[in-house]
Design a protein around this motif. Structure first.
Motif, short mmCIF file in Angstrom:
data_model
loop_
_atom_site.label_atom_id
_atom_site.label_comp_id
_atom_site.label_asym_id
_atom_site.label_seq_id
_atom_site.Cartn_x
_atom_site.Cartn_y
_atom_site.Cartn_z
N ASP A 1 -0.19 44.76 19.18
CA ASP A 1 -1.12 45.60 18.44
C ASP A 1 -0.62 47.05 18.49
O ASP A 1 -0.03 47.45 19.48
CB ASP A 1 -2.49 45.52 19.12
CG ASP A 1 -3.62 45.74 18.16
OD1 ASP A 1 -4.07 44.75 17.57
OD2 ASP A 1 -4.06 46.88 18.00
N GLN A 2 -0.80 47.79 17.41
CA GLN A 2 -0.35 49.18 17.40
C GLN A 2 -1.51 50.12 17.09
O GLN A 2 -1.71 50.51 15.94
CB GLN A 2 0.78 49.36 16.39
CG GLN A 2 2.00 48.54 16.76
CD GLN A 2 3.21 48.90 15.94
OE1 GLN A 2 3.14 49.01 14.73
NE2 GLN A 2 4.33 49.08 16.61
N PRO A 3 -2.30 50.45 18.12
CA PRO A 3 -3.46 51.32 17.89
C PRO A 3 -3.01 52.69 17.39
O PRO A 3 -2.10 53.28 17.96
CB PRO A 3 -4.09 51.45 19.29
CG PRO A 3 -3.47 50.38 20.11
CD PRO A 3 -2.13 50.11 19.52
N PRO A 4 -3.61 53.19 16.28
CA PRO A 4 -3.22 54.50 15.76
C PRO A 4 -3.49 55.61 16.78
O PRO A 4 -4.53 55.60 17.44
CB PRO A 4 -4.11 54.69 14.52
CG PRO A 4 -4.61 53.33 14.18
CD PRO A 4 -4.64 52.55 15.45
N ASN A 5 -2.55 56.54 16.87
CA ASN A 5 -2.71 57.68 17.79
C ASN A 5 -3.74 58.67 17.25
O ASN A 5 -3.85 58.86 16.04
CB ASN A 5 -1.37 58.40 17.96
CG ASN A 5 -0.37 57.53 18.70
OD1 ASN A 5 -0.71 56.85 19.66
ND2 ASN A 5 0.88 57.56 18.26
N LEU A 6 -4.46 59.28 18.16
CA LEU A 6 -5.45 60.30 17.78
C LEU A 6 -5.50 61.35 18.88
O LEU A 6 -5.59 61.01 20.06
CB LEU A 6 -6.83 59.64 17.64
CG LEU A 6 -7.99 60.58 17.28
CD1 LEU A 6 -7.88 61.03 15.82
CD2 LEU A 6 -9.33 59.87 17.50
C1 LIG Z 1 1.85 56.70 19.08
O1 LIG Z 1 2.65 57.63 19.78
C2 LIG Z 1 3.66 57.03 20.60
C3 LIG Z 1 4.33 58.14 21.39
O2 LIG Z 1 4.72 59.18 20.56
C4 LIG Z 1 4.63 56.25 19.70
O3 LIG Z 1 5.61 55.62 20.50
C5 LIG Z 1 3.85 55.21 18.92
O4 LIG Z 1 4.70 54.53 18.03
C6 LIG Z 1 2.70 55.84 18.14
N1 LIG Z 1 1.88 54.79 17.56
C7 LIG Z 1 1.68 54.66 16.27
C8 LIG Z 1 0.84 53.50 15.84
O5 LIG Z 1 2.16 55.43 15.43
#
Ligand SMILES: *[C@@H]1O[C@H](CO)[C@@H](O)[C@H](O)[C@H]1NC(C)=O
Ligand SMILES: *[C@@H]1O[C@H](CO)[C@@H](O)[C@H](O)[C@H]1NC(C)=O
Ligand SMILES: *[C@@H]1O[C@H](CO)[C@@H](O)[C@H](O)[C@H]1NC(C)=O
Length: 135
Positions: A24-29
């Motif tokens: 899963d790749q939760p969006p960063n916030l």
């Molecule tokens: C969120 O940030 C991390 C660290 O910068 C990165 O590795 C990851 O791919 C990012 N996640 C998304 C879903 O963009």
């Protein structure tokens, strides 16, 4: 009611018992912790969808292990067998109407797919820098 709750509990433990099909790749916030003494400090958090937003299907076929909260008892007679027979797909955040940009979170009631509005109505949780739930 009790049976449904028990079944949901069994499925939850089954889901926890095995590997997802893809991570899963939760969006960063970016969120802010503000105190009167220290002002506001940015922290790296992320947004995760509730587990119902994920497709759970038979390991070697697209047959759902669960559809509209009904468990397929052939594939899932018990939690251990269910964990062996099923995989959890990563959530599709775009499809579910969740997007982030910097410190902005957007949740869409509807998403446009194939030119049609589709209900999305996502329910999300906030994860801390250590990927644990924040309250
Ligand atoms: C969120 O940030 C991390 C660290 O910068 C990165 O590795 C990851 O791919 C990012 N996640 C998304 C879903 O963009
Ligand atoms: C339950 O799973 C079995 C085995 O894959 C399949 O044959 C059957 O069609 C499924 N039932 C439903 C209601 O999806
Ligand atoms: C996620 O959903 C979007 C919109 O529905 C779609 O275009 C995209 O292909 C999906 N991504 C995956 C990995 O399935």
């Amino acid at each position: 009611m009790a049976i449904k709750g028990l079944a949901a509990l069994a499925l939850l433990s089954a889901i926890h018992g095995h590997q997802p099909a893809s991570p899963d790749q939760p969006p960063n916030l970016t969120t802010w912790i503000c105190t009167s003494s220290g002002g506001c400090v940015a922290q790296d958090t992320s947004i995760v969808l509730e587990w119902e937003s994920r497709v759970i299907h038979e390991t070697d076929s697209p047959t759902p292990c669960l559809s509209t909260n009904v468990i397929n008892s052939t594939i899932c007679p018990d939690p251990v067998t269910c964990a062996q027979n099923c995989v959890v797909e990563a959530a599709n955040y775009t499809h579910s109407g969740v997007s982030t940009a910097g410190d902005t979170l957007t949740l869409q009631q509807y998403v446009h797919e194939n030119g049609q509005p589709q209900p999305a109505s996502p329910r999300v949780f906030l994860l801390g820098p250590d990927f644990q739930y924040l309250e």
